[in-house]
Structure formats: structure tokens, C-alpha cells
Design a protein around this motif. Structure first.
Motif, PDB file in Angstrom:
ATOM      1  N   LEU A 291       0.840  -1.203   0.000  1.00  0.00           N
ATOM      2  CA  LEU A 291       0.000   0.000   0.000  1.00  0.00           C
ATOM      3  C   LEU A 291       0.871   1.247   0.000  1.00  0.00           C
ATOM      4  CD1 LEU A 291      -2.868   1.314   0.412  1.00  0.00           C
ATOM      5  CD2 LEU A 291      -2.394   1.178   2.878  1.00  0.00           C
ATOM      6  N   CYS A 292       0.513   2.212  -0.825  1.00  0.00           N
ATOM      7  CA  CYS A 292       1.217   3.496  -0.880  1.00  0.00           C
ATOM      8  C   CYS A 292       0.178   4.615  -1.004  1.00  0.00           C
ATOM      9  CB  CYS A 292       2.165   3.566  -2.078  1.00  0.00           C
ATOM     10  SG  CYS A 292       3.429   2.277  -2.131  1.00  0.00           S
ATOM     11  N   TYR A 293       0.449   5.748  -0.364  1.00  0.00           N
ATOM     12  CA  TYR A 293      -0.442   6.904  -0.446  1.00  0.00           C
ATOM     13  C   TYR A 293       0.016   7.923  -1.489  1.00  0.00           C
ATOM     14  CZ  TYR A 293      -2.521   5.477   4.066  1.00  0.00           C
ATOM     15  OH  TYR A 293      -3.145   4.793   5.073  1.00  0.00           O
ATOM     16  N   GLY A 294       1.309   7.905  -1.831  1.00  0.00           N
ATOM     17  CA  GLY A 294       1.845   8.905  -2.761  1.00  0.00           C
ATOM     18  C   GLY A 294       2.472  10.074  -2.030  1.00  0.00           C
ATOM     19  N   GLY A 313      -1.403   3.786  -4.524  1.00  0.00           N
ATOM     20  CA  GLY A 313      -2.100   2.607  -4.998  1.00  0.00           C
ATOM     21  C   GLY A 313      -1.998   1.445  -4.032  1.00  0.00           C
ATOM     22  N   ALA A 314      -2.714   0.376  -4.351  1.00  0.00           N
ATOM     23  CA  ALA A 314      -2.681  -0.856  -3.569  1.00  0.00           C
ATOM     24  C   ALA A 314      -2.544  -2.026  -4.526  1.00  0.00           C
ATOM     25  CB  ALA A 314      -3.938  -1.003  -2.721  1.00  0.00           C
ATOM     26  N   ILE A 315      -1.729  -2.987  -4.138  1.00  0.00           N
ATOM     27  CA  ILE A 315      -1.560  -4.227  -4.899  1.00  0.00           C
ATOM     28  C   ILE A 315      -1.969  -5.383  -3.995  1.00  0.00           C
ATOM     29  CG2 ILE A 315       0.121  -5.790  -5.971  1.00  0.00           C
ATOM     30  CD1 ILE A 315       1.693  -3.291  -6.819  1.00  0.00           C
ATOM     31  N   ILE A 316      -2.797  -6.268  -4.497  1.00  0.00           N
ATOM     32  CA  ILE A 316      -3.338  -7.379  -3.716  1.00  0.00           C
ATOM     33  C   ILE A 316      -2.913  -8.711  -4.345  1.00  0.00           C
ATOM     34  CG2 ILE A 316      -5.448  -8.476  -2.844  1.00  0.00           C
ATOM     35  CD1 ILE A 316      -4.826  -5.768  -1.596  1.00  0.00           C
ATOM     36  N   ASN A 317      -2.525  -9.640  -3.476  1.00  0.00           N
ATOM     37  CA  ASN A 317      -2.163 -11.000  -3.885  1.00  0.00           C
ATOM     38  C   ASN A 317      -1.047 -11.034  -4.927  1.00  0.00           C
ATOM     39  OD1 ASN A 317      -4.129 -12.158  -2.164  1.00  0.00           O
ATOM     40  ND2 ASN A 317      -5.725 -11.868  -3.711  1.00  0.00           N
ATOM     41  N   GLY A 318      -0.153 -10.070  -4.835  1.00  0.00           N
ATOM     42  CA  GLY A 318       1.030 -10.078  -5.687  1.00  0.00           C
ATOM     43  C   GLY A 318       0.786  -9.803  -7.151  1.00  0.00           C
ATOM     44  N   ASN A 319      -0.381  -9.315  -7.507  1.00  0.00           N
ATOM     45  CA  ASN A 319      -0.705  -9.052  -8.899  1.00  0.00           C
ATOM     46  C   ASN A 319      -0.234  -7.656  -9.294  1.00  0.00           C
ATOM     47  OD1 ASN A 319      -1.728  -8.888 -11.469  1.00  0.00           O
ATOM     48  ND2 ASN A 319      -3.887  -9.050 -10.879  1.00  0.00           N
ATOM     49  N   LEU A 320       0.980  -7.574  -9.833  1.00  0.00           N
ATOM     50  CA  LEU A 320       1.548  -6.281 -10.216  1.00  0.00           C
ATOM     51  C   LEU A 320       0.914  -5.717 -11.473  1.00  0.00           C
ATOM     52  CD1 LEU A 320       3.644  -7.250  -8.122  1.00  0.00           C
ATOM     53  CD2 LEU A 320       5.424  -6.247  -9.548  1.00  0.00           C
ATOM     54  N   VAL A 323      -3.174  -2.372 -10.294  1.00  0.00           N
ATOM     55  CA  VAL A 323      -2.987  -1.451  -9.176  1.00  0.00           C
ATOM     56  C   VAL A 323      -4.330  -0.822  -8.841  1.00  0.00           C
ATOM     57  CG1 VAL A 323      -1.828   0.621  -8.338  1.00  0.00           C
ATOM     58  CG2 VAL A 323      -0.593  -0.980  -9.817  1.00  0.00           C
ATOM     59  N   HIS A 324      -4.773  -1.002  -7.607  1.00  0.00           N
ATOM     60  CA  HIS A 324      -6.080  -0.502  -7.188  1.00  0.00           C
ATOM     61  C   HIS A 324      -5.969   0.948  -6.711  1.00  0.00           C
ATOM     62  CE1 HIS A 324      -7.817  -4.610  -7.118  1.00  0.00           C
ATOM     63  NE2 HIS A 324      -6.577  -4.960  -6.772  1.00  0.00           N
ATOM     64  N   ASP A 325      -6.993   1.731  -7.006  1.00  0.00           N
ATOM     65  CA  ASP A 325      -7.064   3.090  -6.478  1.00  0.00           C
ATOM     66  C   ASP A 325      -7.287   3.036  -4.968  1.00  0.00           C
ATOM     67  OD1 ASP A 325      -6.772   4.185  -8.999  1.00  0.00           O
ATOM     68  OD2 ASP A 325      -8.932   4.266  -9.368  1.00  0.00           O
ATOM     69  N   VAL A 326      -6.802   4.062  -4.273  1.00  0.00           N
ATOM     70  CA  VAL A 326      -6.947   4.147  -2.825  1.00  0.00           C
ATOM     71  C   VAL A 326      -7.664   5.447  -2.487  1.00  0.00           C
ATOM     72  CG1 VAL A 326      -5.724   4.340  -0.624  1.00  0.00           C
ATOM     73  CG2 VAL A 326      -4.892   2.762  -2.376  1.00  0.00           C
ATOM     74  N   ARG A 405       6.976   1.014  -1.959  1.00  0.00           N
ATOM     75  CA  ARG A 405       7.049   2.096  -2.955  1.00  0.00           C
ATOM     76  C   ARG A 405       7.805   1.640  -4.199  1.00  0.00           C
ATOM     77  NH1 ARG A 405       7.473   5.544   1.962  1.00  0.00           N
ATOM     78  NH2 ARG A 405       9.736   5.386   1.940  1.00  0.00           N
ATOM     79  N   LEU A 406       8.861   0.833  -4.018  1.00  0.00           N
ATOM     80  CA  LEU A 406       9.592   0.312  -5.180  1.00  0.00           C
ATOM     81  C   LEU A 406       8.682  -0.598  -5.999  1.00  0.00           C
ATOM     82  CD1 LEU A 406      13.207  -0.966  -5.380  1.00  0.00           C
ATOM     83  CD2 LEU A 406      11.377  -2.409  -6.240  1.00  0.00           C
TER      84      LEU A 406
END
Length: 587
Positions: A291-294, A313-320, A323-326, A405-406
Motif C-alpha cells: 500500500l502506498c499513499y503517494g 495505490g494498492a496491490i493485492i495477492n502479488g498481482n503487479l 494497481v487498485h485506487d486508494v 514504494r519500489l
């Protein structure tokens, strides 16, 4: 075979107090783990009823290591609630102060807080300074301090420590531990760099004293920055921004970049070469949920991806690939739970968004614990076991920080994040999966530190150019007076602190703070497990790690330190009636 238990309490060389307990499997690897926050803060309660324009000065005292970042989140929260827009100079100054914090914090984290997990100080006494000098000249040919005599002098200083019967600042390490693999010459190089960075700390934070008046805890201001600009006065007048101080800050920024490029990054690469197995241990949630806020908006008051240099953004279950909006305002996205935390909610199984947050203590020993409430030897996992709440994003445990973040930068194809990461992995002959690890966190932090140092130089130049163009405004005071505020307002101020996603949520009623809640990076990373048994990031990161010496669990310390925990930020407590819990007199 009987269960083998290890307890590390407290984990040292962090901010605050953390307890970690693990059980070992028959193969000597960690099979289960629990992290417990054992300290408290009460800033949310102290803020109630106060003027929101003063909140930054209070919440800044949550921590003295991540200095200034809570103040930045606080002023952003109030500005969001009241609809205040900051001027361009203020935005640049805030970015410069924050970039300086990044470089300072990352350097301190690696050298002063975690390097000695990998470096054997005593072994450095056996080094040949000629060999160390040759290594320095090979890995950092631009470093001005690379002579044989220089390294011999450092070695002699260490020998005096030992001859006096103590190691001073290097006391109480696991020197001689079988997991220490650096040869003596590299150990001497690393100890020398430890001392160089220790000395440089006092230089880099001078930028904070120019723009914020002091460090730690530089001054902030709702509406901008409380820093006068006067290019017509060339004398160094206190913290005034003028030609002298701008040139001085530019010199510090350039020196910061030199330290990172000539010392920090080469040391990370050297350690990676001797400890390749640590690219396999310590994944935590980094290969699953991040999870990152920016952060670092290049355009004032613009929080879009086009403006923010570190993406949200948010990444779930390692799916790069997704990227989900937060949305930090959505009451159903970010919620804090207390299933395994020493607090109570009206509805025990329901999470609360920070705008609706409650802090009511409920200390009890969980089932299976050994000991009593004043001194416990072992904590059971079936009940409450930490003063840290458990935040989740849409129900998911998340990891935050430089590694997140990386990963986010790679997933969103951000060039200044992805390209250096891929180049470093190619140099180390490692796949992308290698970053999901203990050493991956260190590598991510070092790369980010170099980028932040580059941004320091840019922000000084940006500030200089904008002022020379005729703009000397540092604050917007149009809505300073409470008479201009709505009767009720709420806001959220978010940052990417060096340690990860940081949010402060405020509710203002009748010009006073009605509620204030902060969710800090270590709240995310050190959170206790979920009711379904999903482990927090600290806990998950330890699973599968081998422990060579059970009464010297260096491996546990290495991975926990890679997160750069800040327990002072993460935990909070007050009595139900708000009375004084204890009084401590220091003599």
C-alpha cells in the motif's frame, strides 16, 4: 519434539519498544511468530478541544526519529478540512524538508540502526588497512577518504575502545556470530562508513533549521511555511531564505548525494554479495499486499499521479498487473480493527475508519499466555496481545515502506523508480522476485535515498528560480481566522513517511478538534494477526527463516530491522477515565 520458543524483548536499535516471539520447527526455521507493541502514546486524546492550527506541534512529538513528517501530515489534514491552498514556494519548501528527512532517515536507519546486524565490529580489528583502502578505491573511486592511513586511524580508535574494556557505541553486538560473513577488511570499511555517516547527520539537518527553525521537530504552518524570504538581504539572518542560505542548502544537498553514491549504495551492494541468501528470507507481505499513499507533489495542491513523484495505490495477492485506487475518505476502505489489540470497540468484530476512531484500552492476557499482567514470559495468539491496532485496506493486511514504494513504482512503470531497480537487480544478477526480502528492503531504501538526494538538489534550484522570478510568498493566510471556517469539517492529511504510508484524519467542530486519529507506517507493518489467522507484515516476514544460535537470534533482528520499526508512532493508550496512569521522576 517439544516446542522451541524464542523471545526478543525488547528489540533494540529502533524507535520505541517492540517484543517479538517465535517458535521454531524441527528444521530450525521459524514456524510461527508474534510481534507485540509494548508502549503507548496519547496524542489523539491530548488534541481534543484544541485549535486545529496547533495540531502539528503536538503530533510532531509522536516521534523524534521521523522528525517533521507528522507535522506535514497534520497541516495537510487541516488544510484539507478547511479548503486551504498553499503557495508554490511552500510546496517546494515542504518537498525539500521532506526529501532531506528521507536522506537523513535512510542513512541513519542503515548505518546506526541496522548495519551492525551484518557487520562484525570486532572482526574489523583484524583487518589490513591496505586491503580496506583497495576495496574502497574499487567500489567508490570518487570517495575522497580512501587512504591506508585513514583506515588505520579508524582501526586504532576501535582498538582503544577494546583496550579500555568496552566497545562504547558498539557494545552488545553478536560479534563472532556464525551468521556474520563479511571479511575483516570489509568490516573495517563498513565501521568507517558508520562513523562518517554519524558525523554527517549534523550537517544534513541544517536544511531543517533554515526552513523550519530547528531539528528535530521543525516548524510548520497551516497554509504554508513559517519561513521569511528576503533575497535583498544577503546576510544569514536566522532562518531567512536568501542567497546565502540557498547556496548553503545547495551545498548540503550535493554533499548528501555524494554520501549516498560513494558510501551507502556501494555498502549495500557489498553486503548483498556476501549475504545472497537474504534475498530469499523476509518477504512478509511485500510479495502479496502493498500500500502506498503517494508523495512529493511537484505541483502545489495537486495529488494526481501526474504531480506526485511517488505513486499511490494498492496491490493485492502479488498481482503487479493490477494497481487498485486508494480512497482515504471512503469509510469502507481503511479501517482499524482491535481483535488482537488491547482496546475495545462497541462492536468487537467491526473495524472503524479513522474519522470514527475510538481509543479505549482493554488490557488482558490472552489464552495460552505464561506469566501475569505485570510480567509475561509468553503471549498466547488466541486473544489480545499488542498495543498496536490492526489497520486493513478493504479487509487486507498490507505492508508499507520503501519496498512497497519500489514495487508500486515498478507496477505503475514510474521511470525514476523502475529503471534504477532493474539496473541494480541486473548488477546483482538477481530476478525481480529477489526484492521481496530482507535485503530487498535495504536495497529499496538505498535506491530511494539516492533519488531523494537528487530531489534535494532539484528543490533548492526550484525554490531559487521561483523566488528570483519575483515570488516571495511562503504562506496563504486567507482562511487563517476561525471566523472563515465552516461549523463542521473533516479532512485527511497523508504522506509517504520514510517508513511508509502515514495518514492523519481530523474532525473539526465549532473551530476545535473533535476527533483526531493517526495511522502510521508501523501500525500497518507491526499489526497483530487477523481473526482468520493472517499474520501482520512483521510476523509473516519471519516465517521460514533459519535461526543458527537460539540464544543469539540475529536472524530475527535482521528482518525486523529491515522495516525500520517506529513503535513510538504505532501505539497509543489512555485510561478509560482519562486520569494519570503513572508519574515518573527523572533525577
Amino acid at each position: 519434539m517439544s516446542e522451541r520458543r524464542i523471545v526478543v524483548d525488547p528489540v533494540t536499535r529502533i524507535e520505541g519498544h517492540l517484543r517479538v516471539q517465535v517458535t521454531l520447527g524441527d528444521d530450525g526455521r521459524i514456524a510461527d511468530s508474534m510481534s507485540t507493541g509494548t508502549m503507548w502514546r496519547g496524542l489523539e486524546v491530548i488534541l481534543k478541544g484544541r485549535d486545529p492550527r496547533d495540531a502539528w506541534a503536538f503530533v510532531e512529538r509522536i516521534c523524534g526519529v521521523c522528525t517533521g513528517i507528522h507535522a506535514l501530515a497534520a497541516v495537510r489534514s487541516v488544510e484539507d478540512a478547511l479548503g486551504i491552498k498553499i503557495p508554490k514556494n511552500a510546496n517546494i519548501m515542504r518537498n525539500l524538508v521532506n526529501a532531506t528527512l528521507y536522506v537523513h532517515d535512510h542513512l541513519v536507519h542503515f548505518y546506526q540502526l541496522s548495519a551492525l546486524d551484518w557487520v562484525d565490529v570486532v572482526s574489523a580489528l583484524e583487518a589490513d588497512p591496505r586491503e580496506t583502502a583497495a576495496i574502497q578505491q574499487k567500489i567508490s573511486p570518487s570517495h575522497p577518504l580512501a587512504s591506508v592511513g585513514y583506515f588505520r586511524d579508524v582501526q586504532n580508535r576501535l582498538k582503544k575502545f577494546v583496550a579500555s574494556g568496552q566497545l562504547g557505541i558498539f557494545k552488545n553486538g553478536y560479534w563472532g556470530h556464525p551468521a556474520m560473513k563479511l571479511p575483516p577488511a570489509v568490516n573495517l570499511l563498513a565501521v568507517t562508513h558508520y562513523l562518517e555517516v554519524l558525523d554527517f547527520q549534523k550537517e544534513i539537518i541544517k536544511i531543517h533549521t533554515i526552513l523550519g527553525g530547528k531539528n528535530p521537530h521543525p516548524n510548520y504552518l497551516v497554509g504554508g511555511m513559517a519561513c521569511p524570504i528576503n533575497m535583498h538581504d544577503t546576510g544569514a539572518q536566522g532562518t531567512m531564505v536568501n542567497e546565502v542560505t540557498l547556496n548553503y542548502m545547495r551545498d548540503i544537498a550535493k554533499r548528501s548525494l555524494e554520501i549516498v553514491e560513494n558510501v551507502y549504495l556501494p555498502d549495500i551492494k557489498a553486503i548483498a554479495g556476501f549475504y545472497p541468501e537474504w534475498f530469499k528470507y523476509g518477504a512478509g507481505l511485500s510479495n502479496k499486499n502493498v500500500l502506498c499513499y503517494g508523495e512529493f507533489p511537484e505541483i502545489a495542491n495537486d495529488w494526481s499521479d501526474a504531480s506526485m513523484q511517488l505513486p499511490r495505490g494498492a496491490i493485492i495477492n502479488g498481482n503487479l498487473n493490477e494497481v487498485h485506487d486508494v480512497d482515504l475518505r471512503d469509510l469502507n476502505e481503511i479501517q482499524e480493527f482491535v481483535d488482537h489489540s488491547w482496546y475495545r470497540y462497541p462492536d468487537a468484530g467491526k473495524g472503524l475508519h479513522p474519522w470514527e476512531g475510538i481509543t479505549e484500552q482493554a488490557f488482558e492476557l490472552s489464552k495460552g499466555s505464561v506469566g501475569d499482567k505485570t510480567k509475561f514470559e509468553w503471549l498466547g495468539a488466541d486473544g489480545k496481545y499488542s498495543w498496536i491496532k490492526s489497520p486493513r485496506w478493504k479487509g487486507h493486511m498490507m505492508e508499507v515502506g520503501p519496498l512497497s514504494r519500489l514495487v508500486m513504482g515498478v507496477a505503475k512503470n514510474v521511470p525514476h523508480i523502475k529503471e534504477p531497480a532493474m539496473a541494480l537487480l541486473e548488477e546483482l544478477n538477481a530476478p525481480l522476485e529477489a526484492v521481496f526480502s530482507t535485503l530487498g528492503r535495504h536495497a529499496a531504501r538505498a535506491l530511494e535515498c539516492r533519488w531523494a538526494a537528487q530531489k534535494m538538489v532539484q528543490y533548492v534550484d526550484d525554490l531559487t528560480a521561483n523566488i528570483r522570478a519575483g515570488d516571495e510568498c511562503a504562506a496563504n493566510m486567507e482562511k487563517w481566522e476561525p471566523s472563515t471556517w465552516p461549523k463542521e469539517a473533516r479532512g485527511v492529511g497523508f504522506c509517504e513517511a520514510p517508513r511508509g504510508a502515514l495518514g492523519h484524519w481530523c474532525v473539526i467542530k465549532d473551530t476545535r478538534i473533535a476527533n483526531w486519529q493517526a495511522i502510521v507506517p508501523t501500525t500497518w507493518n507491526a499489526s497483530p494477526r487477523s481473526p482468520s489467522g493472517e499474520l501482520g507484515a512483521f510476523e509473516q516476514s519471519l516465517i521460514g527463516t533459519p535461526v543458527a544460535v537460539e540464544d543469539q537470534p540475529l536472524e530475527i533482528i535482521r528482518t525486523i530491522h529491515s522495516f525500520d520499526p517506529c513503535l513510538a508512532c504505532a501505539t497509543h493508550l489512555l485510561s478509560p477515565k482519562g486520569e494519570e496512569l503513572c508519574s515518573v521522576k527523572v533525577r
